[in-house]
Write a protein that holds these residues in place. Structure first.
Motif, PDB file in Angstrom:
ATOM      1  N   SER A 543      42.443  31.547  34.524  1.00 15.18           N
ATOM      2  CA  SER A 543      40.999  31.749  34.597  1.00 15.18           C
ATOM      3  C   SER A 543      40.326  30.611  35.348  1.00 15.18           C
ATOM      4  N   PHE A 544      40.820  29.387  35.156  1.00 13.92           N
ATOM      5  CA  PHE A 544      40.238  28.244  35.850  1.00 13.92           C
ATOM      6  C   PHE A 544      40.555  28.321  37.344  1.00 13.92           C
ATOM      7  N   LEU A 545      41.776  28.772  37.663  1.00 12.95           N
ATOM      8  CA  LEU A 545      42.157  28.916  39.065  1.00 12.95           C
ATOM      9  C   LEU A 545      41.299  29.969  39.749  1.00 12.95           C
ATOM     10  N   GLU A 546      40.987  31.035  39.011  1.00 17.14           N
ATOM     11  CA  GLU A 546      40.119  32.084  39.552  1.00 17.14           C
ATOM     12  C   GLU A 546      38.722  31.531  39.815  1.00 17.14           C
ATOM     13  N   THR A 547      38.246  30.682  38.913  1.00 15.66           N
ATOM     14  CA  THR A 547      36.934  30.070  39.099  1.00 15.66           C
ATOM     15  C   THR A 547      36.932  29.147  40.305  1.00 15.66           C
ATOM     16  N   LEU A 548      38.007  28.337  40.448  1.00 15.14           N
ATOM     17  CA  LEU A 548      38.084  27.395  41.565  1.00 15.14           C
ATOM     18  C   LEU A 548      38.108  28.109  42.912  1.00 15.14           C
ATOM     19  N   ASN A 549      38.736  29.262  42.967  1.00 12.66           N
ATOM     20  CA  ASN A 549      38.847  29.980  44.241  1.00 12.66           C
ATOM     21  C   ASN A 549      37.491  30.427  44.773  1.00 12.66           C
ATOM     22  N   ARG A 550      36.474  30.437  43.908  1.00 18.00           N
ATOM     23  CA  ARG A 550      35.135  30.823  44.361  1.00 18.00           C
ATOM     24  C   ARG A 550      34.391  29.636  44.975  1.00 18.00           C
TER      25      ARG A 550
END
Length: 806
Positions: A543-550
């Motif tokens: 979930s954190f990686l998904e947030t960072l990709n934004r």
């Protein structure tokens, strides 16, 4: 009192929880924020309304105030004069009302009941009754104070104003013209002594034309005594120095004659004949060192003796006495001693030896004594001393456990540290320290899940460990002989690791470095790490990686693996005196070069880059930047408990070819308990960008200034009014962080400004702090004209801290 109780009871039941009758102040002040501002004046009026004179006997008066009035335009120090009188009124809180006196009066009763008596004893203060004898004594003390500052003709009178059983005392002061120094002469028979004193006339404290001050006379006596004690005159004391002052001149001036008497002794075989001699310098013959001295057995005998001489030493010896086993290297011990055979006695060398031996942290008892081995009646031009250094070793092994509470910018936590120290590892006073620590802390989440931006209790676990070896000298390739005896060197080897588990990611940081530290003249400290390697490994959650990709590359790089190979230098200047009440300055400067040597090697070897156009070592990109910062502070002491503190700091980090941005742990940020207190930690900037509280604001450049006025309130309670101004910026424009870059034509408009009040509980050795601050100027409003003014009491930020912010 019953009206106050009824008011609180009624208001409590109106807003209290249905399941309890306890006061729920948090709910009250959240729903009715103005209640606090209603209650405080109400309480002040209540206490001020209590009749503090109702227990004053007829014919007596409560001492209400002392006022000091200077009737002429002389420069008498009125702030000091106000603290001279011993007849002072009852204490006031915030200089407004006498809480302790009102408590004492309220609980004063003819019936000596336990609770009222206990409250009176611990929280009350008996009324101070006017005593004219003490007032007259205060007049004499003021005259004496003025006399000591050259106001020989000062006039002091009193006026007492009586009103409603209260007395206000006015001390009227006419200082008149002070006496100045007209001429300075010397009466010194010993030519050697006279030559030493006059060798550098700029050091003489008595100056022609200066206003007379008795404390300068005392300071000059101490200066001359210390000067001679540092030039071999072991037996010289300030009792040999007197000053003759002549005021019989036709002006408001005086002459000072400095007199240094020669030593005298009785002639042998007579009862009244006195012979005057000369002050004779002393040299050190031998230095006798006992590294296993027992203070409980001072006359204990020792069976073994070892002689040691330094290179090029032509006189005397270092003599080590011991039984069976000498646990310390004579060569290493001798290198810490600034008292050397053949040298003139020097009080400064004695003090430096004490300091160096104490810093080794290997000895629990340190004592230096001297024995005069010359004939006391000798007419020789020089005499000799033997120096005895008595040392009691500390236990070789020690273990400590420490529980602690942490507060990182408002993020609370608990932790424990375990430390083991092994002393004198290689017989050279080396200390080997092992440390293990664990902590839980509440951290703000970054990822976009159901608990985003909430502070969960203890959602972060941290475990750390390190091994550190302190060597109290310069290790290869630096040699101590190239430095003066005032330098206290140390070499440090350190290796450690830190593991942090957060809901968003886990991070492991390994650290290893080798460096030097040295203290110069007590007020200057240097540290240089030629080798400093850090490896950072981060494992983000899905979930954190998904947030960072934004986010853009700059934000993503903060949470990726990286390697730091650094070279660092830091300089610190701190002239704070051990004596409180003196102004002082603190200054720190640091510079850090990371990855530049590696860059040169990679370019020379024509190494390949990864898909992000970065060189790597073992598959991990290394950071590449140059960073420098400084911190300047000035402290002005008005009294021992009242002061003004100022701090300004600046820092800039410039990423180079192998880094798009500074690593997260090296970036600058503001907000929290120790910087911009009107913002939460990492929520200000960069520039005028508005990222909200969920965005961790970090930058490449920082400018900040703080001012704080600190004052006493009552007993252990201290207060402070403060103001902070500053911001952070990026050195390069970033489309995902608009208005975040530094611009010369705009940066001064983007300063955040806050102001507030702080309450501190100060126990001298430990201080607990609560600061409340309101933003006065917020840079996000620069590009958002539709937003309302930031000045709003509901935006008050509370910060808790341990110790002063700076």
């Amino acid at each position: 009192m019953s009206i106050l109780v009824q008011f609180l009871y009624t208001y409590n039941h109106r807003f209290s929880d249905k399941r309890t009758d306890d006061l729920v102040f948090t709910r009250i002040f959240r729903k009715k924020p103005n209640l606090l501002f209603i209650l405080i004046p109400f309480l002040l009026m209540f206490f001020s309304g209590c009749n503090s004179t109702r227990r004053i006997p007829n014919g007596s008066y409560l001492l209400n105030s002392n006022k000091y009035v200077l009737l002429d335009k002389q420069n008498a120090n009125m702030s000091d004069i106000e603290y001279i009188s011993t007849h002072i009124p009852n204490k006031r809180i915030l200089d407004l009302f006498r809480f302790n006196l009102h408590v004492y009066t309220f609980f004063d009763s003819k019936k000596q009941r336990k609770i009222p008596v206990w409250v009176q004893k611990h929280f009350g203060e008996a009324p101070v009754i006017l005593d004219t004898n003490l007032v007259n004594s205060g007049i004499k003390q003021i005259k004496l104070y003025l006399y000591n500052y050259g106001y020989f003709n000062a006039e002091v009178s009193k006026e007492i104003i009586y009103k409603h059983k209260k007395a206000n005392v006015i001390y009227k002061i006419k200082a008149n013209e002070p006496y100045t120094i007209n001429n300075i002469t010397q009466n010194i028979q010993d030519s050697n002594i006279k030559a030493l004193i006059n060798k550098d006339t700029s050091l003489i404290l008595l100056k022609k034309g200066n206003q007379y001050q008795s404390k300068i006379i005392s300071q000059e006596r101490d200066r001359i005594t210390e000067l001679l004690n540092r030039r071999g005159f072991y037996r010289f004391s300030k009792e040999f120095i007197t000053f003759s002052i002549d005021t019989n001149l036709s002006c408001n001036c005086l002459n000072i004659n400095t007199i240094i008497q020669d030593p005298f002794f009785k002639k042998s075989g007579t009862s009244d004949s006195i012979i005057y001699g000369k002050h004779i310098p002393y040299k050190i013959r031998n230095v006798v060192v006992n590294t296993n001295f027992n203070p409980l057995l001072p006359t204990e005998s020792y069976s073994d003796t070892l002689l040691y001489q330094k290179e090029n030493q032509k006189f005397g010896s270092y003599i080590f006495i011991y039984n069976s086993d000498l646990k310390y290297s004579p060569k290493k011990i001798a290198s810490f001693l600034t008292i050397a055979p053949g040298d003139l006695y020097n009080l400064g060398s004695v003090n430096r030896t004490y300091t160096r031996l104490n810093e080794l942290k290997n000895f629990s008892f340190i004592n230096i004594i001297f024995t005069d081995i010359s004939d006391s009646l000798s007419a020789d031009s020089i005499r000799y001393l033997d120096c005895k250094i008595q040392l009691r070793p500390t236990d070789k092994f020690s273990f400590s456990a420490e529980a602690k509470g942490t507060n990182t910018g408002g993020n609370l936590g608990i932790g424990v540290d375990f430390t083991t120290i092994t002393r004198n590892v290689f017989k050279g006073n080396e200390n080997l320290m092992y440390r293990l620590g664990a902590a839980y802390e509440a951290q703000k989440l970054f990822s976009n899940n159901s608990t985003t931006n909430d502070l969960l209790l203890f959602n972060t676990f941290e475990f750390s460990g390190s091994v550190k070896l302190d060597i109290p000298r310069f290790y290869f390739p630096i040699k101590i002989k190239y430095f003066t005896t005032t330098v206290r060197p140390k070499s440090i080897f350190n290796i450690g690791g830190n593991y942090q588990q957060r809901p968003d990611y886990t991070r492991f940081i390994s650290t290893s470095y080798f460096g030097y530290e040295w203290i110069q003249k007590r007020i200057m400290k240097h540290s240089f790490n030629p080798i400093d390697i850090n490896i950072v490994k981060i494992n983000p959650t899905a979930s954190f990686l998904e947030t960072l990709n934004r986010y853009n590359r700059r934000i993503r790089e903060q949470y990726t693996d990286h390697l730091l190979v650094a070279m660092r230098y830091n300089f610190t200047y701190d002239n704070q005196s051990l004596k409180k009440g003196k102004n002082f300055i603190y200054f720190r400067f640091g510079i850090e070069s990371v990855g530049n040597v590696l860059n040169l090697a990679m370019n020379t070897a024509k190494a390949k880059k990864n898909e992000s156009d970065q060189y790597t070592i073992g598959g991990i990109p290394y950071a590449n930047y140059l960073l420098s910062d400084f911190d300047f502070r000035y402290y002005h002491q008005y009294t021992k408990k009242t002061s003004f503190a100022f701090r300004t700091s600046f820092g800039i980090g410039v990423p180079f070819t192998n880094s798009f941005s500074l690593p997260f742990e090296k970036s600058f940020y503001l907000g929290g308990a120790n910087s911009m207190r009107g913002w939460k930690m990492r929520t200000l900037g960069p520039g005028s960008f508005d990222g909200g509280e969920s965005f961790e604001s970090i930058g490449d450049l920082k400018i900040e200034s703080n001012v704080e006025y600190r004052f006493p309130i009552w007993n252990y309670f201290r207060g402070a009014f403060f103001m902070d101004a500053g911001n952070i910026w990026l050195v390069r424009a970033n489309t995902s962080i608009p208005n975040g870059e530094f611009k010369f034509n705009q940066f001064y408009k983007e300063f955040g400004v806050d102001a507030g009040f702080g309450l501190r509980l100060d126990f001298d050795y430990f201080l607990i702090r609560v600061d409340a601050a309101i933003p006065l100027a917020n840079p996000v409003y620069l590009n958002n004209p539709n937003l309302k003014t930031p000045i709003n009491l509901s935006k008050t930020v509370l910060n808790f801290g341990i110790g002063y912010p700076f």
